[in-house]
Design a protein around this motif. Structure first.
Motif, PDB file in Angstrom:
ATOM      1  N   ILE A  93     -18.800 -31.289 -55.130  1.00 30.56           N
ATOM      2  CA  ILE A  93     -18.642 -32.235 -53.563  1.00 30.56           C
ATOM      3  C   ILE A  93     -18.305 -33.606 -53.392  1.00 30.56           C
ATOM      4  CG2 ILE A  93     -20.501 -32.660 -51.587  1.00 30.56           C
ATOM      5  CD1 ILE A  93     -21.612 -30.393 -52.944  1.00 30.56           C
ATOM      6  N   ALA A  94     -19.165 -33.989 -54.328  1.00 28.77           N
ATOM      7  CA  ALA A  94     -18.861 -36.404 -54.337  1.00 28.77           C
ATOM      8  C   ALA A  94     -17.103 -36.336 -54.663  1.00 28.77           C
ATOM      9  CB  ALA A  94     -19.284 -36.480 -55.463  1.00 28.77           C
ATOM     10  N   PHE A  95     -16.414 -35.440 -55.846  1.00 24.30           N
ATOM     11  CA  PHE A  95     -15.058 -35.381 -55.826  1.00 24.30           C
ATOM     12  C   PHE A  95     -14.318 -34.657 -54.900  1.00 24.30           C
ATOM     13  CE2 PHE A  95     -15.430 -37.091 -60.579  1.00 24.30           C
ATOM     14  CZ  PHE A  95     -16.405 -37.325 -60.619  1.00 24.30           C
ATOM     15  N   ASP A  96     -14.726 -34.121 -53.977  1.00 22.61           N
ATOM     16  CA  ASP A  96     -14.517 -33.295 -53.268  1.00 22.61           C
ATOM     17  C   ASP A  96     -12.825 -32.179 -53.791  1.00 22.61           C
ATOM     18  OD1 ASP A  96     -13.606 -32.619 -50.539  1.00 22.61           O
ATOM     19  OD2 ASP A  96     -11.966 -34.178 -50.201  1.00 22.61           O
ATOM     20  N   ALA A 101     -12.613 -29.595 -53.643  1.00 26.32           N
ATOM     21  CA  ALA A 101     -12.169 -28.419 -52.290  1.00 26.32           C
ATOM     22  C   ALA A 101     -11.131 -29.125 -51.903  1.00 26.32           C
ATOM     23  CB  ALA A 101     -13.403 -28.135 -51.592  1.00 26.32           C
ATOM     24  N   GLY A 102     -11.352 -30.348 -50.706  1.00 30.47           N
ATOM     25  CA  GLY A 102     -10.071 -30.801 -50.377  1.00 30.47           C
ATOM     26  C   GLY A 102      -8.715 -31.269 -51.458  1.00 30.47           C
ATOM     27  N   LEU A 103      -9.032 -30.974 -53.014  1.00 35.63           N
ATOM     28  CA  LEU A 103      -7.902 -30.939 -53.629  1.00 35.63           C
ATOM     29  C   LEU A 103      -6.987 -30.424 -53.648  1.00 35.63           C
ATOM     30  CD1 LEU A 103      -7.604 -33.358 -55.763  1.00 35.63           C
ATOM     31  CD2 LEU A 103      -8.434 -31.307 -57.234  1.00 35.63           C
ATOM     32  N   ALA A 104      -6.797 -29.428 -53.398  1.00 38.80           N
ATOM     33  CA  ALA A 104      -6.267 -27.854 -52.834  1.00 38.80           C
ATOM     34  C   ALA A 104      -4.968 -28.096 -51.813  1.00 38.80           C
ATOM     35  CB  ALA A 104      -6.587 -26.312 -52.497  1.00 38.80           C
ATOM     36  N   SER A 105      -5.443 -28.527 -51.242  1.00 38.06           N
ATOM     37  CA  SER A 105      -5.049 -29.099 -49.852  1.00 38.06           C
ATOM     38  C   SER A 105      -4.301 -30.764 -50.233  1.00 38.06           C
ATOM     39  CB  SER A 105      -5.835 -28.962 -48.659  1.00 38.06           C
ATOM     40  OG  SER A 105      -6.585 -30.474 -49.152  1.00 38.06           O
ATOM     41  N   ARG A 106      -4.588 -31.878 -50.750  1.00 37.28           N
ATOM     42  CA  ARG A 106      -3.506 -32.482 -51.011  1.00 37.28           C
ATOM     43  C   ARG A 106      -3.015 -32.871 -52.011  1.00 37.28           C
ATOM     44  NH1 ARG A 106      -7.717 -35.950 -53.345  1.00 37.28           N
ATOM     45  NH2 ARG A 106      -9.025 -34.414 -52.912  1.00 37.28           N
ATOM     46  N   ALA A 107      -3.534 -31.731 -52.978  1.00 43.80           N
ATOM     47  CA  ALA A 107      -2.156 -31.031 -54.205  1.00 43.80           C
ATOM     48  C   ALA A 107      -0.736 -31.744 -53.860  1.00 43.80           C
ATOM     49  CB  ALA A 107      -2.532 -30.339 -55.048  1.00 43.80           C
ATOM     50  N   ARG A 108       0.430 -32.374 -54.251  1.00 46.79           N
ATOM     51  CA  ARG A 108       1.626 -31.117 -53.675  1.00 46.79           C
ATOM     52  C   ARG A 108       2.396 -30.438 -54.524  1.00 46.79           C
ATOM     53  NH1 ARG A 108       3.995 -36.826 -51.855  1.00 46.79           N
ATOM     54  NH2 ARG A 108       5.664 -35.381 -52.000  1.00 46.79           N
ATOM     55  N   MET A 109       2.092 -29.205 -54.234  1.00 48.47           N
ATOM     56  CA  MET A 109       3.045 -28.430 -55.332  1.00 48.47           C
ATOM     57  C   MET A 109       4.414 -28.793 -55.976  1.00 48.47           C
ATOM     58  SD  MET A 109       0.481 -27.545 -56.754  1.00 48.47           S
ATOM     59  CE  MET A 109      -1.112 -27.839 -57.163  1.00 48.47           C
TER      60      MET A 109
END
Lengths: 292, 444
Positions: free
Chosen positions: B42-45, B47-55
């Motif tokens: 939760i602290a490192f977010d 879950a949100g990484l997937a949306s921020r990751a630029r594939m």
């Protein structure tokens, strides 16, 4: 016959041979020393030439920056407690990066160590492959992985965490495997004689023997990883290193923040060094008691 | 029987209690770890990484690692057509020496992308012929980009608006705007790795190069072909091999100077911090606090402080390593000194040796192997640190790496540097292992 004549050789022959040996050793030592000094001196000159500021010019200025920073922070000393509070979330993030990456890296290292130790490996034919893999992971500097991951994942703590965990897995894997090589194989044989599978043999026969040493190495790695996580923050992003970089870029006027971060970082490193040192001492003592 | 049961009861109770406790720890440790990891998640977010990751960046990275692209660009204002590798000035083909897949005739440029894909530039028009699809026509009319497809529909691999149309296929990419028309062609390999386009050796096969080096006529009458080749390679403008090798050398130099310097500084200080060599408790304690302080301040802070005094460069990096490791070496050396065997020193002392001779013949032979193995281990690990420190102080391969990554376009250079860094660290690893076995013999 040769054995019989050897003790009967005259004393002065032995003495001469001995002195010649000593002279040769001294000569080799001397040559090595001269070579070393020459390398140090030429290396120093070269590094000095390629540096923007020279060594001898910089030496008198070495305390300029610290005194400038401290004097500014001294004027704003009243603000320091508030700054400590302000930076504590990123400090916690730095410590968290180190802790998680040590944990994940250690878990990977356990697996890598067990499959690359002679006598324990699940697939003995692949020992070489896993060892080379660990060498590669160890050789990869954290900054390389972190910077590439920042490009893909964006900023934040996760790239640093993955980078440190990757390197940790390689570094700890090698140490873990060296410990496991010295493990007593009798419990493993006993377990296999009652039909235990590979996982059971490792979990019940090997891990209890090596756990104190492994945990001790893991704690040492945690100390190293706190430093790595701070420095990666400075180069990449995330944690207190990043705050330090921002404060440094601002320069004069924010030196109180620089000092606050320096103090926090110093205190944290010393704190965790002490705790880990204490725990490692207890682990090694407990082990020697167990054996004695 | 009853008696025996009574005697067994306390032992059994104890054993059961131990089992219970062990089972509790066995469960609680994973639970605590799991709870911590959940908190981190939760602290490192994560879950949100997937949306921020630029594939799409992964795609760029992977394709750049093994391939390069050549830009064919038509300036729609002046009408000039240029062909350049990676679109860089340094990689521009000179006029009249275009690659064989680009041909020009009477204001028409024909680009063969392979597999039947062809693009023709003519005036303010570009036509892309796909084998199983037809001809995609692009034209500039009234300041707007007009797209015509064979069936009138716009497939999802064409991105079209009034100001820009981009066509992406497996063979390449065509983009058309008011100011320029551009085609990218992707090819495997690291182009111009050995010789740039302006070099007389560009585009020659290995055998013909070898022939030129061994018995060919001199290209430059002033020097041999082999020497010319080496200098052309060394000064390659795209890959800058000479600079890269210098940077690698600088990184190793930082590690070497820093580690050895730290060992030289720490050795005499370690005697002051060892219980059996310094009887003044105050000096000993002070020395130890100095070591702890230097280690606690850590390389990052030392690097920042020192780079203010000495400016960017390898000397600063070497000094940062030196200062940090003086703390570590001081601590380790003094511990090694405290563990020396007193009898050997007494033996040397009984022959009338003074304190310097006692140290030379009684102490050093005992500690040198330990110190050397620690110093050599640090030399290898500092090669890695020097890469990071180089990125901060601006020296060595760390600087080149960060610069190449920040520009976010020359990923083939980044991968080149990464490969070199790994090779460098591995070489230092084997070197320090080899030195250790040579100098102190194989142990353990």
């Amino acid at each position: 016959m040769a054995d019989m004549t050897a003790p009967m050789a005259p004393v002065d022959t032995i003495a001469r041979a001995y002195l010649a040996d000593v002279r040769r050793k001294r000569m080799y030592g001397g040559i090595l020393l001269v070579l070393f000094i020459a390398m140090m001196a030429s290396g120093f000159r070269l590094a000095n030439e390629r540096n923007a500021g020279g060594f001898w010019d910089g030496l008198p200025q070495i305390f300029d920056f610290p005194s400038e920073v401290v004097s500014e922070a001294w004027e704003k000393a009243a603000l320091l407690p508030a700054l400590f509070v302000k930076f504590s979330p990123s400090l916690i993030e730095t410590v968290n990066i180190a802790a998680v990456s040590t944990m994940i890296g250690a878990l990977l290292a356990v697996l890598l160590a067990l499959v690359s130790t002679r006598g324990l490996a699940r697939w003995p034919a692949l020992i070489g492959l896993f060892r080379r893999a660990m060498d590669g992971m160890r050789a990869m500097p954290e900054i390389v992985i972190a910077l590439v991951l920042i490009y893909i994942l964006g900023g934040g703590p996760v790239p640093a965490m993955i980078a440190i965990a990757f390197h940790t897995a390689g570094a700890l894997g090698k140490l873990f495997s060296e410990v496991a090589e010295n493990a007593d194989l009798k419990p493993v044989e006993g377990l296999s004689s009652v039909g235990a599978g590979w996982l059971q043999r490792m979990w019940l026969g090997v891990i209890p023997q090596v756990a104190p040493n492994w945990i001790s190495y893991g704690l040492l790695r945690f100390e190293i990883n706190i430093r790595a996580s701070a420095i990666l923050g400075f180069v990449g992003s995330g944690g207190i290193g990043y705050d330090l970089k921002l404060a440094m870029q601002w320069g004069q006027g924010r030196y109180d923040q620089v000092v606050a971060i320096f103090i926090l970082l110093f205190a944290t490193i010393v704190f965790f060094d002490q705790i880990s040192g204490y725990l490692r001492n207890r682990l090694s003592k407990g082990q020697s008691n167990g054996h004695g | 029987m009853a008696m025996a049961n009574l005697e067994m009861a306390p032992v059994q109770r104890d054993m059961l209690a131990i089992f219970r406790r062990k089972r509790l720890t066995a469960i609680s440790v994973p639970v605590v770890i799991f709870a911590y990891l959940t908190y981190i998640f939760i602290a490192f977010d994560v879950a949100g990484l997937a949306s921020r990751a630029r594939m799409d960046n992964v795609g760029v990275l992977l394709s750049d690692f093994w391939s390069y692209k050549t830009h064919v660009t038509r300036d729609n204002r002046s009408g000039d057509v240029s062909v350049a590798i990676e679109g860089e000035n340094k990689g521009t083909y000179p006029a009249g020496k275009l690659p064989d897949w680009v041909s020009q005739s009477e204001g028409q440029t024909l680009i063969d992308l392979g597999q039947g894909h062809r693009v023709v530039f003519q005036g303010l028009r570009a036509d892309y012929t796909l084998p199983d699809y037809g001809v995609i026509g692009l034209a500039l009319a009234g300041g707007k980009v007009q797209l015509t497809t064979p069936d009138g529909a716009v497939p999802d691999w064409i991105n079209a608006s009034d100001t820009r149309v981009t066509v992406k296929t497996a063979q390449g990419r065509l983009s058309f705007t008011r100011s320029r028309t551009e085609v990218f062609r992707y090819q495997a390999g690291w182009e111009l790795f050995f010789f740039t386009l302006d070099s007389p050796f560009h585009g020659k096969s290995i055998t013909s190069l070898a022939a030129m080096a061994l018995w060919g006529d001199r290209v430059d009458p002033l020097r041999s072909n082999l020497g010319y080749m080496v200098s052309e390679f060394w000064t390659n403008k795209m890959w800058r091999h000479g600079d890269v090798v210098w940077a690698l050398f600088e990184t190793v130099l930082m590690a070497f100077l820093g580690t050895m310097g730290a060992a030289i500084v720490a050795l005499p200080l370690a005697f002051l911090a060892a219980r059996n060599f310094t009887s003044f408790g105050v000096v000993r304690q002070a020395m130890r606090r100095v070591f702890d302080f230097v280690r606690g301040v850590d390389g990052l802070i030392w690097t920042i402080i020192l780079s203010r005094a000495f400016g960017p460069g390898p000397m600063t990096g070497a000094l940062a390593i030196l200062v940090t490791d003086t703390g570590s070496f001081g601590k380790m050396f003094s511990e090694a000194l405290e563990n020396v065997d007193e009898r050997q020193i007494e033996g040397v002392g009984s022959t009338g040796a003074n304190s310097l001779q006692r140290a030379r013949f009684g102490v050093f032979p005992q500690i040198i192997p330990i110190l050397l193995s620690q110093v050599l281990y640090y030399l290898e690990s500092n090669t890695r640190s020097a890469t990071v420190i180089g990125a901060i102080v601006g020296g060595g391969i760390g600087l080149l790496l960060t610069q190449a990554i920040i520009t976010q376009k020359d990923w083939e250079e980044v991968s080149y540097y990464i490969v070199l860094i790994i090779l460098m660290v591995m070489a230092m690893d084997s070197l320090s292992g080899w030195l250790r076995s040579k100098l102190i013999g194989k142990r353990g």
